[in-house]
Design a protein around this motif. Structure first.
Motif, short mmCIF file in Angstrom:
data_model
loop_
_atom_site.label_atom_id
_atom_site.label_comp_id
_atom_site.label_asym_id
_atom_site.label_seq_id
_atom_site.Cartn_x
_atom_site.Cartn_y
_atom_site.Cartn_z
N VAL A 1 5.66 0.12 13.26
CA VAL A 1 6.66 1.18 13.35
C VAL A 1 6.00 2.48 12.91
O VAL A 1 4.85 2.49 12.47
N THR A 2 6.72 3.59 13.05
CA THR A 2 6.21 4.84 12.53
C THR A 2 6.35 4.85 11.01
O THR A 2 7.16 4.13 10.44
N ALA A 3 5.56 5.68 10.36
CA ALA A 3 5.64 5.78 8.91
C ALA A 3 6.93 6.50 8.50
O ALA A 3 7.47 7.30 9.25
N GLY A 4 7.43 6.20 7.31
CA GLY A 4 8.62 6.87 6.81
C GLY A 4 9.77 5.93 6.54
O GLY A 4 9.68 4.73 6.78
N GLU A 5 10.86 6.48 6.03
CA GLU A 5 12.04 5.68 5.69
C GLU A 5 12.74 5.17 6.93
O GLU A 5 12.72 5.82 7.98
N LYS A 6 13.38 4.00 6.80
CA LYS A 6 14.03 3.34 7.93
C LYS A 6 15.48 2.99 7.61
O LYS A 6 15.87 2.90 6.45
N THR B 1 0.82 -1.21 0.00
CA THR B 1 0.00 0.00 0.00
C THR B 1 0.86 1.26 0.00
O THR B 1 0.66 2.15 -0.83
N ALA B 2 1.80 1.35 0.93
CA ALA B 2 2.65 2.54 1.05
C ALA B 2 4.05 2.13 1.50
O ALA B 2 4.48 2.46 2.60
N PRO B 3 4.78 1.39 0.65
CA PRO B 3 6.11 0.92 1.06
C PRO B 3 7.12 2.06 1.11
O PRO B 3 7.11 2.95 0.26
N THR B 4 7.99 2.04 2.14
CA THR B 4 9.00 3.09 2.27
C THR B 4 10.41 2.54 2.40
O THR B 4 11.37 3.23 2.10
N SER B 5 10.56 1.28 2.87
CA SER B 5 11.90 0.74 3.10
C SER B 5 11.89 -0.76 2.84
O SER B 5 10.87 -1.44 3.05
N ILE B 6 13.05 -1.26 2.41
CA ILE B 6 13.17 -2.68 2.08
C ILE B 6 14.52 -3.19 2.56
O ILE B 6 15.50 -2.45 2.59
N PHE B 7 14.56 -4.45 3.00
CA PHE B 7 15.78 -5.06 3.53
C PHE B 7 15.64 -6.57 3.36
O PHE B 7 14.56 -7.09 3.09
N ALA B 8 16.74 -7.28 3.50
CA ALA B 8 16.70 -8.74 3.41
C ALA B 8 17.57 -9.37 4.49
O ALA B 8 18.70 -8.95 4.70
N LYS B 9 17.00 -10.33 5.18
CA LYS B 9 17.74 -11.14 6.17
C LYS B 9 17.15 -12.54 6.08
O LYS B 9 16.25 -12.92 6.81
N VAL C 1 9.96 -5.57 4.66
CA VAL C 1 9.37 -4.38 4.05
C VAL C 1 8.65 -3.58 5.12
O VAL C 1 7.95 -4.14 5.97
N VAL C 2 8.84 -2.26 5.09
CA VAL C 2 7.99 -1.37 5.89
C VAL C 2 6.93 -0.83 4.95
O VAL C 2 7.23 -0.10 4.00
N ASP C 3 5.69 -1.22 5.20
CA ASP C 3 4.55 -0.81 4.38
C ASP C 3 3.63 0.03 5.25
O ASP C 3 2.90 -0.50 6.09
N GLY C 4 3.68 1.34 5.06
CA GLY C 4 2.94 2.23 5.94
C GLY C 4 3.55 2.21 7.33
O GLY C 4 4.69 2.62 7.54
N THR C 5 2.80 1.67 8.29
CA THR C 5 3.32 1.52 9.65
C THR C 5 3.52 0.05 10.02
O THR C 5 3.80 -0.26 11.17
N ASN C 6 3.40 -0.84 9.07
CA ASN C 6 3.59 -2.27 9.32
C ASN C 6 4.99 -2.72 8.92
O ASN C 6 5.49 -2.37 7.85
N PHE C 7 5.61 -3.51 9.79
CA PHE C 7 6.86 -4.17 9.44
C PHE C 7 6.53 -5.60 9.05
O PHE C 7 5.98 -6.37 9.84
N LEU C 8 6.87 -5.96 7.80
CA LEU C 8 6.57 -7.29 7.29
C LEU C 8 7.85 -8.08 7.10
O LEU C 8 8.85 -7.56 6.59
N TYR C 9 7.81 -9.33 7.50
CA TYR C 9 8.92 -10.26 7.27
C TYR C 9 8.36 -11.47 6.55
O TYR C 9 7.44 -12.12 7.05
N ASP C 10 8.85 -11.73 5.37
CA ASP C 10 8.35 -12.82 4.53
C ASP C 10 6.85 -12.69 4.30
O ASP C 10 6.11 -13.68 4.29
N GLY C 11 6.40 -11.46 4.13
CA GLY C 11 5.01 -11.20 3.80
C GLY C 11 4.06 -11.12 4.98
O GLY C 11 2.90 -10.76 4.81
N ALA C 12 4.52 -11.45 6.19
CA ALA C 12 3.66 -11.43 7.37
C ALA C 12 3.98 -10.22 8.24
O ALA C 12 5.15 -9.87 8.42
N VAL C 13 2.95 -9.58 8.78
CA VAL C 13 3.15 -8.44 9.67
C VAL C 13 3.69 -8.93 11.01
O VAL C 13 3.08 -9.77 11.67
N LYS C 14 4.85 -8.40 11.41
CA LYS C 14 5.48 -8.82 12.66
C LYS C 14 5.43 -7.74 13.73
O LYS C 14 5.63 -8.03 14.92
#
Length: 300
Positions: free
Chosen positions: A91-96, A62-70, A75-88
């Motif tokens: 966080v606050t909105a914005g770049e990380k 919906t509103a992705p701002t940051s991406i990483f791989a471990k 992915v930070v999508d809006g205020t959700n932190f997702l790992y492997d597609g699941a919300v874990k």
């Protein structure tokens, strides 16, 4: 009669074989075996160069701002932190800023982490306030009658708010935690015995890092003009100074300008300003060495 030129029969004109692929070279000095430019190529069939597979949409945000791989995609999508597609976690909105220290993915400026092994999302910092109940100080321990402490063994904490014995307002390292979480053990004879009925705060704090990276199982970063390194293997602790190799580390620099980035490179870490590079060498706090170079750094 028109005479035609005589064509000489040449044998073994010569062949050329490229045995080394040099990748892309956009300079004016490219040579055989290098590409001046390319598009749509893949290294999937390495060492052979092949055409990339067709693109396909795997998922949407919906509103992705940051991406990483471990191991998996973060992915930070809006205020959700997702790992492997699941919300874990949230966080606050914005770049990380992201970094991975052993099994923990740290997220700044939120000071959050996600442990990929334990599947736990939490805070790097921890603050306990004895608003309900009393704290009893002994020579080397603190006992609460309120809720259990949320601290762990090895935490470097700062104690504030003591009024009955103000000398107990100090920094200390937790050496043991009781099974019920209501007793913290420290080094012997560091407190003055007594009881505190007011609001006493025990806080494990983390600097507001503006640039971060991982190196040698520590989280490194900058805040203002100071370079910080976490305790070995523990990105939640930046205030443990026991004089051992696993300690936290901090050093202030005197150069002008603000830090613009940091990155681990080979056996050292580069901390960049726009016109300087500070290089940190060493393997433990006792032998860390910071050298400064007047090179073009990273733009703000």
């Amino acid at each position: 009669m028109i005479k035609l030129p005589v064509l000489t029969n040449l044998k073994d004109v010569g062949t050329a074989q490229i045995i080394k692929f040099g990748g892309i070279n956009r300079s004016m000095l490219w040579s055989s075996g290098e590409l001046k430019d390319s598009s749509g190529l893949s290294s999937t069939l390495f060492p052979a160069l092949s055409q990339r597979a067709s693109r396909e949409k795997l998922t949407g945000y919906t509103a992705p701002t940051s991406i990483f791989a471990k191991g998996k995609l973060c992915v930070v999508d809006g205020t959700n932190f997702l790992y492997d597609g699941a919300v874990k976690g949230t966080v606050t909105a914005g770049e990380k800023l992201f970094a991975a220290v052993n099994t923990k993915i740290v997220i700044f400026p939120d000071k959050k982490y996600y442990d990929t092994a334990a599947d736990v999302f939490g805070d790097l910092e921890c603050t306990y306030v004895s608003a309900a109940g009393t704290l009893t100080f002994a020579a080397g321990s603190i006992v609460t009658t309120g809720t259990a402490f949320a601290l762990k063994v090895g935490d470097g904490i700062k104690i504030t708010g003591c009024t009955a014995n103000a000398v107990n307002n100090k920094s200390a390292v937790v050496r043991a935690v009781s099974a019920d979480g209501k007793t913290l053990t420290f080094d012997s004879d560091i407190f003055t015995a007594g009881t505190e009925t007011g609001a006493v705060t025990l806080a494990r704090t983390v600097p507001a890092l503006e640039n971060i990276c991982e190196h040698d199982n520590r989280l490194w970063g900058t805040a203002g003009q100071t370079i910080y390194g976490s305790a070995l293997g523990d990105p939640t602790n930046f205030n443990v100074f026991d004089g051992v190799s696993t300690d936290s580390y901090a050093v202030a620099v005197g150069s002008d300008g603000e830090f613009t980035g940091c990155a681990a490179y080979a056996a050292h870490i580069c901390f960049f300003k726009e016109d300087k590079i500070h290089k940190l060498y060493g393997t433990k706090p006792s032998n860390y060495q910071l050298d400064t170079y007047d090179y073009a750094g990273v733009m703000k």
